[in-house]
Design a protein around this motif. Structure first.
Motif, PDB file in Angstrom:
ATOM      1  N   ILE A 135      21.293 -16.263  36.807  1.00 58.14           N
ATOM      2  CA  ILE A 135      19.849 -16.498  36.818  1.00 58.14           C
ATOM      3  C   ILE A 135      19.472 -17.333  35.585  1.00 58.14           C
ATOM      4  O   ILE A 135      19.967 -17.104  34.487  1.00 58.14           O
ATOM      5  N   ASN A 136      18.647 -18.322  35.826  1.00 53.31           N
ATOM      6  CA  ASN A 136      18.097 -19.132  34.728  1.00 53.31           C
ATOM      7  C   ASN A 136      16.587 -18.959  34.716  1.00 53.31           C
ATOM      8  O   ASN A 136      15.953 -18.809  35.776  1.00 53.31           O
ATOM      9  N   TYR A 137      16.031 -18.973  33.565  1.00 52.96           N
ATOM     10  CA  TYR A 137      14.590 -18.802  33.465  1.00 52.96           C
ATOM     11  C   TYR A 137      14.043 -19.637  32.315  1.00 52.96           C
ATOM     12  O   TYR A 137      14.770 -20.006  31.384  1.00 52.96           O
ATOM     13  N   SER A 138      12.774 -19.944  32.411  1.00 52.85           N
ATOM     14  CA  SER A 138      12.095 -20.655  31.325  1.00 52.85           C
ATOM     15  C   SER A 138      10.624 -20.268  31.364  1.00 52.85           C
ATOM     16  O   SER A 138      10.076 -19.928  32.423  1.00 52.85           O
ATOM     17  N   ILE A 139       9.998 -20.315  30.202  1.00 53.67           N
ATOM     18  CA  ILE A 139       8.565 -19.995  30.096  1.00 53.67           C
ATOM     19  C   ILE A 139       7.880 -21.149  29.376  1.00 53.67           C
ATOM     20  O   ILE A 139       8.231 -21.468  28.235  1.00 53.67           O
ATOM     21  N   ALA A 140       6.933 -21.775  30.054  1.00 48.26           N
ATOM     22  CA  ALA A 140       6.216 -22.895  29.452  1.00 48.26           C
ATOM     23  C   ALA A 140       5.198 -22.380  28.440  1.00 48.26           C
ATOM     24  O   ALA A 140       4.918 -21.177  28.366  1.00 48.26           O
ATOM     25  N   ARG A 183      -2.656 -18.899  31.065  1.00 52.95           N
ATOM     26  CA  ARG A 183      -1.526 -18.871  31.981  1.00 52.95           C
ATOM     27  C   ARG A 183      -0.311 -19.504  31.320  1.00 52.95           C
ATOM     28  O   ARG A 183      -0.427 -20.494  30.602  1.00 52.95           O
ATOM     29  N   SER A 184       0.828 -18.885  31.594  1.00 49.67           N
ATOM     30  CA  SER A 184       2.108 -19.483  31.233  1.00 49.67           C
ATOM     31  C   SER A 184       2.947 -19.546  32.497  1.00 49.67           C
ATOM     32  O   SER A 184       3.128 -18.530  33.181  1.00 49.67           O
ATOM     33  N   VAL A 185       3.430 -20.731  32.814  1.00 48.61           N
ATOM     34  CA  VAL A 185       4.236 -20.902  34.020  1.00 48.61           C
ATOM     35  C   VAL A 185       5.677 -20.495  33.723  1.00 48.61           C
ATOM     36  O   VAL A 185       6.293 -21.003  32.786  1.00 48.61           O
ATOM     37  N   MET A 186       6.166 -19.547  34.533  1.00 50.77           N
ATOM     38  CA  MET A 186       7.544 -19.085  34.380  1.00 50.77           C
ATOM     39  C   MET A 186       8.360 -19.614  35.563  1.00 50.77           C
ATOM     40  O   MET A 186       7.910 -19.541  36.715  1.00 50.77           O
ATOM     41  N   LYS A 187       9.528 -20.147  35.279  1.00 48.38           N
ATOM     42  CA  LYS A 187      10.409 -20.655  36.332  1.00 48.38           C
ATOM     43  C   LYS A 187      11.668 -19.802  36.390  1.00 48.38           C
ATOM     44  O   LYS A 187      12.270 -19.505  35.360  1.00 48.38           O
ATOM     45  N   LEU A 188      12.010 -19.431  37.617  1.00 48.74           N
ATOM     46  CA  LEU A 188      13.221 -18.636  37.851  1.00 48.74           C
ATOM     47  C   LEU A 188      14.143 -19.390  38.792  1.00 48.74           C
ATOM     48  O   LEU A 188      13.682 -19.913  39.816  1.00 48.74           O
ATOM     49  N   GLU A 189      15.387 -19.459  38.449  1.00 52.56           N
ATOM     50  CA  GLU A 189      16.411 -20.039  39.326  1.00 52.56           C
ATOM     51  C   GLU A 189      17.472 -18.963  39.533  1.00 52.56           C
ATOM     52  O   GLU A 189      18.174 -18.587  38.585  1.00 52.56           O
ATOM     53  N   LEU A 190      17.543 -18.480  40.746  1.00 50.65           N
ATOM     54  CA  LEU A 190      18.419 -17.337  41.027  1.00 50.65           C
ATOM     55  C   LEU A 190      19.379 -17.663  42.155  1.00 50.65           C
ATOM     56  O   LEU A 190      18.951 -18.027  43.265  1.00 50.65           O
ATOM     57  N   ALA A 191      20.646 -17.540  41.879  1.00 47.16           N
ATOM     58  CA  ALA A 191      21.655 -17.644  42.928  1.00 47.16           C
ATOM     59  C   ALA A 191      21.728 -16.302  43.633  1.00 47.16           C
ATOM     60  O   ALA A 191      21.751 -15.251  42.977  1.00 47.16           O
ATOM     61  N   MET A 192      21.746 -16.324  44.994  1.00 47.81           N
ATOM     62  CA  MET A 192      21.623 -15.056  45.729  1.00 47.81           C
ATOM     63  C   MET A 192      22.694 -14.926  46.801  1.00 47.81           C
ATOM     64  O   MET A 192      23.155 -15.923  47.381  1.00 47.81           O
ATOM     65  N   LEU A 193      22.980 -13.669  47.074  1.00 42.39           N
ATOM     66  CA  LEU A 193      23.823 -13.383  48.234  1.00 42.39           C
ATOM     67  C   LEU A 193      22.972 -13.439  49.498  1.00 42.39           C
ATOM     68  O   LEU A 193      23.390 -13.950  50.534  1.00 42.39           O
TER      69      LEU A 193
END
Length: 203
Positions: free
Chosen positions: A107-112, A132-142
């Motif tokens: 999982i990768n994440y970032s918070i603007a 507001r803070s935009v959070m991005k999630l990148e999740l590899a999933m089964l």
């Protein structure tokens, strides 16, 4: 009865005295009325001040009751990170904990950086400023359940009030494998909503 010249001369001083007395009485009456009007104005002013003071006292009592009633909820919102500074470290700790407990893939994440928030729905925030803070999630999933479980557990922890604004799921292979390799990739954006307390006037 016809008055003679001698009679008019006798009546001259009493008549003058009567006239002066009449003028004096008129002046005295005018003075008394003026004093009475001033006293009435003073009384009206003091009555108005008393009513204002009474109203302020009642209002201060109502404000005190309101503060006492809502102070615990207000403090809880501050503790939850909904009012005031963002609790970024706590949010990252929660994300890592959920990720480890559920044995998710990478999982990768970032918070603007934080910015002013103008919601598309009606929001009465009073004197508070929505942020507001935009959070991005990148999740590899089964499978999709990995993402749903992650979002539900983040929400259950109530560490950060957020809105899941956008999510894109991409299939990585044509066939779904039951092996321990990612079948999907989720790219999501969340709005981390907070309220900033109004600035106190200086001086």
């Amino acid at each position: 009865m016809k008055l003679s010249r001698q009679d008019w001369q006798k009546l001259r001083y009493p008549a003058i005295g009567f006239g002066l007395a009449l003028i004096l009485m008129t002046l005295l009456y005018t003075y008394v009325e003026s004093v009475r009007d001033q006293a009435q104005q003073t009384l009206d002013k003091q009555t108005s001040q008393l009513n204002q003071a009474r109203q302020k006292f009642q209002t201060s009592g109502q404000e005190k009751d309101t503060i006492v009633k809502y102070l615990p909820l207000y403090q809880q919102l501050i503790s939850d990170g909904f009012i005031g500074e963002e609790h970024r470290i706590e949010w990252i700790d929660d994300l890592r904990t959920i990720h480890d407990q559920n044995k998710l893939f990478k999982i990768n994440y970032s918070i603007a950086s934080q910015e002013d928030y103008k919601p598309t729905f009606n929001l009465n925030a009073g004197t508070f400023k929505p942020k507001r803070s935009v959070m991005k999630l990148e999740l590899a999933m089964l499978h999709e359940g990995d993402l749903l479980g992650l979002i539900e557990q983040l929400d259950a922890r109530q560490a950060t009030p957020f809105i899941l604004r956008d999510c894109e799921i991409v299939r990585l292979s044509r066939t779904i494998s039951n092996s321990y390799i990612p079948n999907m990739q989720a790219n999501c954006e969340l709005d981390w909503i907070t309220l900033r307390e109004p600035e106190q006037p200086h001086g």
